[in-house]
Motif scaffolding. Structure first.
Motif, PDB file in Angstrom:
ATOM      1  N   GLY A 655      19.373   7.941  -3.391  1.00 39.78           N
ATOM      2  CA  GLY A 655      18.259   8.729  -2.888  1.00 39.78           C
ATOM      3  C   GLY A 655      17.039   8.687  -3.779  1.00 39.78           C
ATOM      4  O   GLY A 655      16.204   9.603  -3.735  1.00 39.78           O
ATOM      5  N   VAL A 656      16.916   7.623  -4.597  1.00 40.78           N
ATOM      6  CA  VAL A 656      15.788   7.469  -5.519  1.00 40.78           C
ATOM      7  C   VAL A 656      14.930   6.298  -5.051  1.00 40.78           C
ATOM      8  O   VAL A 656      15.455   5.217  -4.753  1.00 40.78           O
ATOM      9  N   PHE A 657      13.623   6.490  -5.010  1.00 35.99           N
ATOM     10  CA  PHE A 657      12.712   5.443  -4.561  1.00 35.99           C
ATOM     11  C   PHE A 657      12.713   4.285  -5.551  1.00 35.99           C
ATOM     12  O   PHE A 657      12.592   4.482  -6.764  1.00 35.99           O
ATOM     13  N   ASP A 658      12.833   3.076  -5.017  1.00 31.68           N
ATOM     14  CA  ASP A 658      12.823   1.861  -5.828  1.00 31.68           C
ATOM     15  C   ASP A 658      11.464   1.188  -5.646  1.00 31.68           C
ATOM     16  O   ASP A 658      11.179   0.607  -4.603  1.00 31.68           O
ATOM     17  N   PHE A 659      10.612   1.277  -6.673  1.00 30.03           N
ATOM     18  CA  PHE A 659       9.257   0.720  -6.601  1.00 30.03           C
ATOM     19  C   PHE A 659       9.167  -0.685  -7.192  1.00 30.03           C
ATOM     20  O   PHE A 659       8.067  -1.179  -7.433  1.00 30.03           O
ATOM     21  N   THR A 660      10.308  -1.321  -7.405  1.00 30.00           N
ATOM     22  CA  THR A 660      10.305  -2.656  -7.994  1.00 30.00           C
ATOM     23  C   THR A 660       9.472  -3.620  -7.149  1.00 30.00           C
ATOM     24  O   THR A 660       9.670  -3.726  -5.945  1.00 30.00           O
ATOM     25  N   GLY A 661       8.561  -4.334  -7.808  1.00 25.31           N
ATOM     26  CA  GLY A 661       7.772  -5.338  -7.114  1.00 25.31           C
ATOM     27  C   GLY A 661       6.662  -4.799  -6.244  1.00 25.31           C
ATOM     28  O   GLY A 661       6.048  -5.562  -5.487  1.00 25.31           O
ATOM     29  N   CYS A 662       6.397  -3.496  -6.300  1.00 25.78           N
ATOM     30  CA  CYS A 662       5.350  -2.923  -5.440  1.00 25.78           C
ATOM     31  C   CYS A 662       3.991  -3.521  -5.794  1.00 25.78           C
ATOM     32  O   CYS A 662       3.621  -3.622  -6.967  1.00 25.78           O
ATOM     33  N   SER A 663       3.245  -3.893  -4.781  1.00 28.33           N
ATOM     34  CA  SER A 663       1.945  -4.533  -4.949  1.00 28.33           C
ATOM     35  C   SER A 663       0.848  -3.553  -4.576  1.00 28.33           C
ATOM     36  O   SER A 663       1.065  -2.342  -4.489  1.00 28.33           O
ATOM     37  N   THR A 664      -0.336  -4.077  -4.340  1.00 24.25           N
ATOM     38  CA  THR A 664      -1.476  -3.230  -3.951  1.00 24.25           C
ATOM     39  C   THR A 664      -1.250  -2.558  -2.605  1.00 24.25           C
ATOM     40  O   THR A 664      -2.021  -1.678  -2.231  1.00 24.25           O
ATOM     41  N   LEU A 665      -0.211  -2.963  -1.893  1.00 24.20           N
ATOM     42  CA  LEU A 665       0.124  -2.288  -0.642  1.00 24.20           C
ATOM     43  C   LEU A 665       0.376  -0.800  -0.874  1.00 24.20           C
ATOM     44  O   LEU A 665       0.125   0.031  -0.003  1.00 24.20           O
ATOM     45  N   LEU A 666       0.857  -0.449  -2.066  1.00 24.59           N
ATOM     46  CA  LEU A 666       1.161   0.945  -2.386  1.00 24.59           C
ATOM     47  C   LEU A 666      -0.055   1.700  -2.913  1.00 24.59           C
ATOM     48  O   LEU A 666      -0.034   2.933  -2.988  1.00 24.59           O
ATOM     49  N   LEU A 667      -1.116   0.995  -3.262  1.00 18.24           N
ATOM     50  CA  LEU A 667      -2.247   1.604  -3.959  1.00 18.24           C
ATOM     51  C   LEU A 667      -2.913   2.748  -3.197  1.00 18.24           C
ATOM     52  O   LEU A 667      -3.216   3.790  -3.796  1.00 18.24           O
ATOM     53  N   PRO A 668      -3.198   2.637  -1.896  1.00 18.01           N
ATOM     54  CA  PRO A 668      -3.807   3.787  -1.204  1.00 18.01           C
ATOM     55  C   PRO A 668      -2.943   5.038  -1.270  1.00 18.01           C
ATOM     56  O   PRO A 668      -3.464   6.143  -1.456  1.00 18.01           O
ATOM     57  N   ALA A 669      -1.635   4.883  -1.134  1.00 16.38           N
ATOM     58  CA  ALA A 669      -0.752   6.050  -1.160  1.00 16.38           C
ATOM     59  C   ALA A 669      -0.767   6.717  -2.528  1.00 16.38           C
ATOM     60  O   ALA A 669      -0.842   7.951  -2.626  1.00 16.38           O
ATOM     61  N   THR A 670      -0.674   5.946  -3.581  1.00 15.54           N
ATOM     62  CA  THR A 670      -0.665   6.535  -4.919  1.00 15.54           C
ATOM     63  C   THR A 670      -2.021   7.160  -5.262  1.00 15.54           C
ATOM     64  O   THR A 670      -2.076   8.203  -5.917  1.00 15.54           O
ATOM     65  N   THR A 671      -3.117   6.532  -4.837  1.00 17.40           N
ATOM     66  CA  THR A 671      -4.445   7.105  -5.089  1.00 17.40           C
ATOM     67  C   THR A 671      -4.599   8.448  -4.391  1.00 17.40           C
ATOM     68  O   THR A 671      -5.069   9.438  -4.976  1.00 17.40           O
ATOM     69  N   LEU A 672      -4.216   8.516  -3.127  1.00 15.32           N
ATOM     70  CA  LEU A 672      -4.321   9.771  -2.380  1.00 15.32           C
ATOM     71  C   LEU A 672      -3.377  10.820  -2.936  1.00 15.32           C
ATOM     72  O   LEU A 672      -3.677  12.022  -2.899  1.00 15.32           O
ATOM     73  N   CYS A 673      -2.251  10.388  -3.467  1.00 15.12           N
ATOM     74  CA  CYS A 673      -1.306  11.313  -4.090  1.00 15.12           C
ATOM     75  C   CYS A 673      -1.931  11.976  -5.321  1.00 15.12           C
ATOM     76  O   CYS A 673      -1.846  13.202  -5.505  1.00 15.12           O
TER      77      CYS A 673
END
Length: 747
Positions: A655-673
């Motif tokens: 139940g833990v998020f695996d962010f391995t290999g995350c690219s700029t695809l994740l950037l909008p979500a983390t910025t808004l977070c």
């Protein structure tokens, strides 16, 4: 006397400063307009979604009644099409599970497309067929429920698989141990071959290779067939038993690949298999399976035929395909990425089945071959017919299939036209004894489709990377066909879903961009006269998926504007009662929907879906919109991102998020977070230190708190976790920088 000093007003700077001084009312005005647009987008999507929920239905198939009504040898043939570019053991398990379906062996053929043209895949297919000669009879003899060897023999199944016990006492147990030993040998051979030869097949060879087709046989098999024919040449019942016990056909197909020729991805591979299978077995019905989607039950073929062959009211005469749900064996109990796709296969497809049937879903469907070739449903006076003579006359064949170079394929289609009912396809054994049709390699070549209707008028359509969505409504529903959704008690097919967040988001981005590209094109379901003439509610339900990516806009608005306004103390929702009622009703409706699908109060599943819906909206759906608009403007072509699905899944199972290999695809979500967290802390501090709490800001305070709770895994991955699977430092630094810029400009 000249002046001793001078003064000059910097008008541009003064204008900018005055603009910043008035940014609060400007922000409120712009925010109000944007929020109205966001709410209108939500209203538009909500309106489109409703028709697919009005009439949910469930279906049941009765294979025992089918077998009581007709002999097994009279069942129509089924060609199974499996597409892959990977020689992995899992692909061979898919092939073996399909060969072991509970269907007459003489009426079942399996075609494996190897898009990489790898010698490893051909070798693995030959070894798989050799093992199948023991595995298929074993499944038939002991009525094995799960025909997937790795799951049944490996002990990884659950209670529904029967625990791998075939029953029948010590003799049966001994036979099972023998089969398991054979499988371990087969498995070891495949793994050893992959280790030894994986470096021998270069990327250039994968992209440039000739077409190759082989009907796979085993040594001594033809002699066995001749012996059986000689022994059973007089008794009709024994002939039927012979057809039942024959091995299904296995055909390896590697279509020609050239870097200079478009290969159209999965749709191109499926069309090549359609042409080859037309020449070899030409079964009236086709089952399409993804390479990682193995059969978990042997009954699906008979269950599908219960719908296709049913002529008793209210069964439709215009049924094009039977869709089974996609289910996955590697889901965790706490499915944090909502990989079970409950929203689609547990809710939407059941509702669409109450209209005119669910959409084509890429895998796990049994479809009529003539419908794929462009036929229209038979008139009521020809109920039960196979090809529609009003649609595919011989003259139109020459137009629809201007294939002069393959008279064999044209002759095969003409032969089908002469029959008003689905005639049994040539048996697998007969096809094996005949030499490979001379045009089999030709129809798998790159140049074969040039100047023909393939990909447009014939077969799976090429105008979208989501060929199933586009083909489903353009090839079938717009022509008057219907579909059926079969959701049996036992899971029919089981596949693999990615357990790494980046792969999940990439997969969603591909789906969203492909469907939105269709929705924004001239092929939009809401602008399709043929579809609208058949059913406006169905056109709305199909269009809903075409515009699903537009959820990115309202979520983006709700993730930025209330935060910035709250930080400045500007109320954006002055009517707290209206906001509370709308928000609560939305959450409650979703909770009820999830609980009904799970037959219990499923708060955890509801929370996971809420969280991933928001995350996917500002990642996969947002980038899907960008990609689709780029394609619409001709700025860039839509890409076809592949997912690995190869993660060990240990974090996902915990139940833990695996962010391995995350690219700029994740950037909008983390910025808004980060922006939401900063606005929540800063705005709350201002409320406490500047005159106390203001009631009109409570809706925004609640919204920001709710978003913070949903986005906690992102905050944890950026600032609290130190393991290798945390959010990459580069993404964290960019997110903080972008959030700081937004706060400096508007905070």
């Amino acid at each position: 006397m000249p002046p001793l000093s001078a003064v000059h007003v910097n008008k541009p700077l003064a204008a900018a400063n005055r603009l910043m001084a008035h940014r609060a009312p400007l922000l409120l005005s712009a925010a109000s307009a944007a929020m109205v647009a966001a709410d209108l987008t939500l209203l538009f999507l909500w309106a489109l979604s409703q028709s697919g929920l009005w009439r949910p239905v469930s279906r049941a198939a009765f294979p025992e009644r089918l077998l009581a009504a007709r002999r097994r040898s009279q069942l129509p043939g089924v060609d199974v099409l499996v597409v892959t570019a990977d020689p992995a053991l899992g692909v061979m398990n898919t092939v073996l599970s399909a060969m072991a379906l509970d269907y007459p062996g003489a009426r079942l053929s399996v075609y494996l497309s190897d898009d990489a043209g790898s010698p490893l895949t051909l070798l693995a297919a030959r070894k798989a067929y050799a093992f199948a000669r023991a595995w298929v009879p074993f499944c038939r003899k002991h009525s094995v429920q799960c025909p997937w060897p790795d799951r049944y023999l490996g002990g990884g199944g659950d209670d529904e698989d029967g625990g791998g016990d075939c029953g029948g006492g010590e003799a049966a147990a001994e036979e099972r141990r023998r089969i398991k030993k054979m499988y371990e040998t087969f498995k070891g051979d495949i793994e050893d071959a992959c280790r030894k030869r994986s470096c021998c097949w270069t990327k250039e060879e994968r992209q440039d290779h000739d077409a190759y087709v082989e009907i796979i046989t085993a040594a001594g098999e033809e002699e066995d067939d001749r012996r059986r024919r000689h022994h059973h040449d007089e008794e009709e019942e024994e002939e039927e038993e012979e057809e039942e016990t024959r091995m299904p056909l296995l055909v390896y197909v590697s279509r020609e690949k050239r870097r200079a020729s478009p290969h159209h991805f999965k749709a191109g591979a499926l069309n090549a298999l359609l042409r080859v299978s037309s020449l070899v077995s030409h079964a009236p019905y086709v089952l399409v399976l993804d390479c990682d989607m193995s059969c978990n039950t042997r009954a699906s073929a008979l269950e599908a035929m219960c719908f296709h062959l049913d002529r008793s009211p209210p069964a439709p005469d215009n049924l094009a395909f039977v869709q089974f749900p996609q289910m996955f064996h590697n889901l965790s109990r706490n499915d944090i990425y909502t990989n079970d796709l409950r929203y689609v296969f547990g809710t939407r497809w059941i509702g669409l089945d109450g209209l005119r049937g669910p959409l084509l879903s890429g895998t796990g469907f049994y479809v009529r071959r003539d419908a794929l070739y462009g036929a229209t449903p038979p008139p009521a006076t020809q109920a039960g017919g196979y090809f529609s003579s009003s649609m595919l006359e011989a003259g139109e064949l020459a137009t629809r299939f201007p294939l002069g170079v393959s008279d064999q394929l044209l002759a095969s289609l003409r032969n089908q036209l002469q029959s008003s009912t689905p005639r049994p396809s040539s048996s697998a054994a007969d096809s094996r004894r005949r030499p490979l049709p001379r045009d089999a390699t030709l129809v798998a070549s790159c140049a074969y489709e040039e100047g023909t209707g393939w990909g447009d008028q014939v077969g799976f359509m090429y105008q979208s990377v989501v060929e199933d969505y586009f083909t489903g409504y353009r090839r079938f529903f717009a022509r008057g066909w219907t579909s059926a959704y079969c959701y049996p008690a036992r899971r029919p097919f089981l596949g693999s879903m990615p357990t790494n967040l980046n792969d999940v988001l990439v997969q969603n981005k591909r789906w969203m961009s492909g469907m939105l590209a269709v929705g924004l094109s001239r092929h939009c379901p809401l602008a399709c006269p043929d579809l609208l003439a058949v059913s406006v509610p169905q056109a709305m339900a199909i269009a809903y998926f075409g515009f699903l990516a537009l959820y990115a806009f309202p979520v983006l608005c709700y993730a930025t504007l209330p935060q910035l306004c709250f930080l400045r103390g500007v109320p954006l929702f002055p009517d707290a009662r209206w906001f509370a009622a709308a928000f609560a009703s939305s959450l409650l409706q979703h909770l009820v929907e999830v609980s009904v699908a799970n037959s219990r109060l499923a708060v955890r599943a509801w929370w996971n879906e809420q969280r991933f819906w928001m995350l996917n909206a500002v990642t996969g759906q947002l980038f899907g919109c960008v990609s689709a608009f780029q394609d619409l403007l001709g700025a860039a072509a839509l890409d076809f991102d592949l997912t690995t699905k190869a993660s060990d899944g240990s974090l996902y199972r915990k139940g833990v998020f695996d962010f391995t290999g995350c690219s700029t695809l994740l950037l909008p979500a983390t910025t808004l977070c980060v922006l939401n967290a900063a606005a929540l802390v800063g705005g709350t501090w201002k409320m406490m230190t500047r005159g106390g709490a203001r009631g009109e800001l409570f809706p925004q305070l609640f919204l920001l708190s709710y978003v913070a709770a949903l986005s906690y895994p992102l905050l944890e991955g950026m600032f609290l976790r130190q393991d290798p699977a945390r959010v990459p430092w580069r993404i964290t630094a960019l997110s903080v920088a972008f959030a700081a810029v937004l706060l400096a400009l508007f905070g």
